[in-house]
Motif scaffolding. Structure first.
Motif, mmCIF file in Angstrom:
data_model
loop_
_atom_site.group_PDB
_atom_site.id
_atom_site.type_symbol
_atom_site.label_atom_id
_atom_site.label_comp_id
_atom_site.label_asym_id
_atom_site.label_seq_id
_atom_site.Cartn_x
_atom_site.Cartn_y
_atom_site.Cartn_z
ATOM 1 N N LEU A 58 -34.652 -58.560 -3.513
ATOM 2 C CA LEU A 58 -34.105 -59.516 -2.545
ATOM 3 C C LEU A 58 -34.651 -59.277 -1.142
ATOM 4 O O LEU A 58 -34.714 -58.139 -0.667
ATOM 5 C CB LEU A 58 -32.582 -59.419 -2.516
ATOM 6 C CG LEU A 58 -31.845 -59.630 -3.839
ATOM 7 C CD1 LEU A 58 -30.343 -59.566 -3.610
ATOM 8 C CD2 LEU A 58 -32.240 -60.960 -4.470
ATOM 9 N N SER A 59 -35.010 -60.358 -0.496
ATOM 10 C CA SER A 59 -35.421 -60.348 0.908
ATOM 11 C C SER A 59 -34.453 -61.224 1.692
ATOM 12 O O SER A 59 -33.887 -62.179 1.145
ATOM 13 C CB SER A 59 -36.850 -60.883 1.064
ATOM 14 O OG SER A 59 -37.770 -60.155 0.270
ATOM 15 N N PHE A 60 -34.283 -60.900 2.981
ATOM 16 C CA PHE A 60 -33.362 -61.667 3.815
ATOM 17 C C PHE A 60 -34.028 -62.024 5.140
ATOM 18 O O PHE A 60 -34.807 -61.247 5.692
ATOM 19 C CB PHE A 60 -32.089 -60.866 4.096
ATOM 20 C CG PHE A 60 -31.259 -60.594 2.881
ATOM 21 C CD1 PHE A 60 -30.369 -61.536 2.399
ATOM 22 C CD2 PHE A 60 -31.391 -59.391 2.192
ATOM 23 C CE1 PHE A 60 -29.612 -61.296 1.266
ATOM 24 C CE2 PHE A 60 -30.634 -59.131 1.057
ATOM 25 C CZ PHE A 60 -29.745 -60.089 0.593
ATOM 26 N N ARG A 61 -33.672 -63.203 5.650
ATOM 27 C CA ARG A 61 -34.125 -63.651 6.960
ATOM 28 C C ARG A 61 -32.888 -64.009 7.778
ATOM 29 O O ARG A 61 -32.085 -64.849 7.368
ATOM 30 C CB ARG A 61 -35.052 -64.857 6.825
ATOM 31 C CG ARG A 61 -35.617 -65.365 8.153
ATOM 32 C CD ARG A 61 -36.523 -66.565 7.901
ATOM 33 N NE ARG A 61 -37.761 -66.160 7.255
ATOM 34 C CZ ARG A 61 -38.492 -66.960 6.494
ATOM 35 N NH1 ARG A 61 -38.086 -68.198 6.248
ATOM 36 N NH2 ARG A 61 -39.614 -66.532 5.969
ATOM 37 N N VAL A 62 -32.728 -63.350 8.923
ATOM 38 C CA VAL A 62 -31.536 -63.515 9.771
ATOM 39 C C VAL A 62 -31.943 -64.112 11.111
ATOM 40 O O VAL A 62 -32.888 -63.641 11.749
ATOM 41 C CB VAL A 62 -30.837 -62.156 9.988
ATOM 42 C CG1 VAL A 62 -29.651 -62.305 10.948
ATOM 43 C CG2 VAL A 62 -30.378 -61.566 8.664
ATOM 44 N N THR A 63 -31.215 -65.147 11.535
ATOM 45 C CA THR A 63 -31.457 -65.785 12.829
ATOM 46 C C THR A 63 -30.248 -65.584 13.732
ATOM 47 O O THR A 63 -29.120 -65.900 13.355
ATOM 48 C CB THR A 63 -31.717 -67.296 12.666
ATOM 49 O OG1 THR A 63 -32.808 -67.495 11.772
ATOM 50 C CG2 THR A 63 -32.050 -67.931 14.009
ATOM 51 N N GLY A 64 -30.471 -65.025 14.919
ATOM 52 C CA GLY A 64 -29.410 -64.838 15.897
ATOM 53 C C GLY A 64 -29.207 -66.084 16.737
ATOM 54 O O GLY A 64 -30.023 -67.020 16.722
ATOM 55 N N ASP A 87 -29.633 -66.395 19.757
ATOM 56 C CA ASP A 87 -30.678 -66.518 20.769
ATOM 57 C C ASP A 87 -31.964 -67.091 20.192
ATOM 58 O O ASP A 87 -32.971 -67.217 20.893
ATOM 59 C CB ASP A 87 -30.952 -65.171 21.433
ATOM 60 C CG ASP A 87 -31.315 -64.081 20.433
ATOM 61 O OD1 ASP A 87 -31.450 -64.390 19.227
ATOM 62 O OD2 ASP A 87 -31.437 -62.914 20.843
ATOM 63 N N GLY A 88 -31.949 -67.442 18.899
ATOM 64 C CA GLY A 88 -33.114 -68.032 18.261
ATOM 65 C C GLY A 88 -34.092 -67.035 17.674
ATOM 66 O O GLY A 88 -35.047 -67.418 16.995
ATOM 67 N N LYS A 89 -33.883 -65.755 17.909
ATOM 68 C CA LYS A 89 -34.787 -64.742 17.371
ATOM 69 C C LYS A 89 -34.515 -64.531 15.882
ATOM 70 O O LYS A 89 -33.388 -64.677 15.414
ATOM 71 C CB LYS A 89 -34.631 -63.428 18.141
ATOM 72 C CG LYS A 89 -35.072 -63.541 19.600
ATOM 73 C CD LYS A 89 -34.925 -62.220 20.332
ATOM 74 C CE LYS A 89 -35.396 -62.352 21.779
ATOM 75 N NZ LYS A 89 -35.240 -61.083 22.532
ATOM 76 N N VAL A 90 -35.569 -64.169 15.155
ATOM 77 C CA VAL A 90 -35.499 -64.061 13.701
ATOM 78 C C VAL A 90 -36.024 -62.700 13.257
ATOM 79 O O VAL A 90 -37.044 -62.217 13.771
ATOM 80 C CB VAL A 90 -36.329 -65.171 13.029
ATOM 81 C CG1 VAL A 90 -36.291 -65.038 11.509
ATOM 82 C CG2 VAL A 90 -35.841 -66.549 13.458
ATOM 83 N N VAL A 91 -35.320 -62.082 12.315
ATOM 84 C CA VAL A 91 -35.801 -60.849 11.666
ATOM 85 C C VAL A 91 -35.901 -61.106 10.172
ATOM 86 O O VAL A 91 -34.932 -61.548 9.540
ATOM 87 C CB VAL A 91 -34.863 -59.654 11.934
ATOM 88 C CG1 VAL A 91 -35.217 -58.486 11.010
ATOM 89 C CG2 VAL A 91 -34.971 -59.209 13.377
ATOM 90 N N THR A 92 -37.072 -60.861 9.609
ATOM 91 C CA THR A 92 -37.293 -61.003 8.179
ATOM 92 C C THR A 92 -37.419 -59.621 7.554
ATOM 93 O O THR A 92 -38.240 -58.816 7.997
ATOM 94 C CB THR A 92 -38.563 -61.823 7.891
ATOM 95 O OG1 THR A 92 -38.432 -63.119 8.485
ATOM 96 C CG2 THR A 92 -38.779 -61.978 6.386
ATOM 97 N N SER A 93 -36.590 -59.347 6.564
ATOM 98 C CA SER A 93 -36.571 -58.050 5.875
ATOM 99 C C SER A 93 -36.985 -58.281 4.429
ATOM 100 O O SER A 93 -36.210 -58.817 3.633
ATOM 101 C CB SER A 93 -35.175 -57.424 5.951
ATOM 102 O OG SER A 93 -34.772 -57.246 7.298
ATOM 103 N N MET A 94 -38.191 -57.888 4.098
ATOM 104 C CA MET A 94 -38.741 -58.152 2.776
ATOM 105 C C MET A 94 -38.348 -57.057 1.783
ATOM 106 O O MET A 94 -38.451 -55.861 2.081
ATOM 107 C CB MET A 94 -40.263 -58.267 2.848
ATOM 108 C CG MET A 94 -40.770 -59.406 3.721
ATOM 109 S SD MET A 94 -40.236 -61.053 3.148
ATOM 110 C CE MET A 94 -41.012 -61.114 1.525
ATOM 111 N N ASN A 95 -37.911 -57.500 0.590
ATOM 112 C CA ASN A 95 -37.647 -56.609 -0.544
ATOM 113 C C ASN A 95 -36.727 -55.437 -0.171
ATOM 114 O O ASN A 95 -36.974 -54.291 -0.547
ATOM 115 C CB ASN A 95 -38.966 -56.078 -1.114
ATOM 116 C CG ASN A 95 -39.870 -57.197 -1.594
ATOM 117 O OD1 ASN A 95 -39.398 -58.170 -2.194
ATOM 118 N ND2 ASN A 95 -41.158 -57.077 -1.325
ATOM 119 N N VAL A 96 -35.653 -55.736 0.582
ATOM 120 C CA VAL A 96 -34.739 -54.666 1.002
ATOM 121 C C VAL A 96 -33.861 -54.184 -0.146
ATOM 122 O O VAL A 96 -33.421 -53.038 -0.164
ATOM 123 C CB VAL A 96 -33.858 -55.115 2.186
ATOM 124 C CG1 VAL A 96 -34.699 -55.380 3.410
ATOM 125 C CG2 VAL A 96 -33.037 -56.342 1.831
#
Length: 251
Positions: free
Chosen positions: A218-224, A226-235
């Motif tokens: 599973l990978s996740f993409r989180v948007t705050g 403030d519009g910033k995005v963090v993508t966490s691949m294969n966590v």
């Protein structure tokens, strides 16, 4: 400049202004806001402040510590604000500590309305602080002070945490320990055999997906906000299990 180009530039300017207004609404302009009040709940060890309306459960294991607050309905925004950070200080008067020191608190709970004109009833902006947080700005015996506050960025240790709950065809993911804006407006999930899927907010910072993701990394993409995005691949590895917590990237 052609009329078509001028019209396009005008549309872009309108969207930019709207985006700036949204950021200011969510995060303010950095100045202190007046008119709020603060009380406290729980014990000196912050007992009674866990398991709040944001769904974090144990705030210590979630990374939020003892310096937290419940918010009145106008500030809580139906849980959208969960995880956000506020700098607060006494507005002066009885009970304030000398020098009016400030502290940064994390929104982890709702101070519910319904107390017949009490502090948490709308439209009042109110902070019901943990006792350790209140003690940083005011005298505990006083129990109530006027407050100034402003949104600030959150500084978190370690990565964003994803706790996967639910069962087959119902994945309920608690997103916690979020830095940056602290609160989250969007979460996406991707299995190793699927594309990105938009998750829906269930409650607080619990986000749901109705697909079968068993046996996939599973990978996740989180948007705050403030519009910033963090993508966490294969966590989460392909043999991930319900009830486990997995750590990703950070803002």
């Amino acid at each position: 400049m052609t009329n078509k180009w001028a019209a396009m530039m005008k549309v872009c300017a309108v969207f930019a202004a709207a985006a700036l207004m949204l950021v200011r609404r969510v995060h303010g302009d950095g100045g202190w806001l007046d008119g709020a009040h603060a009380t406290y709940y729980g014990g000196s060890d912050a007992s009674g402040t866990n398991n709040g309306a944001c769904g974090y459960g144990n705030q210590l294991s979630a990374g939020y510590g003892y310096i937290t607050t419940a918010l009145s309905t106008p500030l809580f925004e139906n849980g959208d604000i969960c995880g956000a950070c506020f700098e607060i200080r006494c507005a002066g008067g009885a009970g304030c500590l000398p020098g009016n020191p400030s502290t940064v608190v994390t929104a982890t709970n709702l101070c519910p309305p319904g107390s017949n004109g009490g502090w948490c009833d709308p439209p009042k902006p109110h902070f019901d602080l943990s006792q350790p947080a209140f003690s940083r700005i005011a005298s505990i015996p006083n129990g109530h002070v006027q407050l100034q506050y402003r949104r600030v960025a959150c500084d978190r240790q370690g990565g964003i945490r994803f706790t996967v709950n639910g069962h087959t065809f119902f994945n309920l993911v608690l997103v916690e320990n979020v830095g940056g804006s602290g609160d989250v407006v969007a979460v996406e999930v991707k299995g190793s055999a699927t594309g990105w899927r938009q998750m829906q907010r269930n409650w607080g910072q619990n986000w749901q997906d109705m697909g079968d993701l068993n046996g996939q990394a599973l990978s996740f993409r989180v948007t705050g906000t403030d519009g910033k995005v963090v993508t966490s691949m294969n966590v989460a590895p392909a043999d991930w299990q319900f009830g486990r917590t997995y750590s990703g990237g950070q803002f």
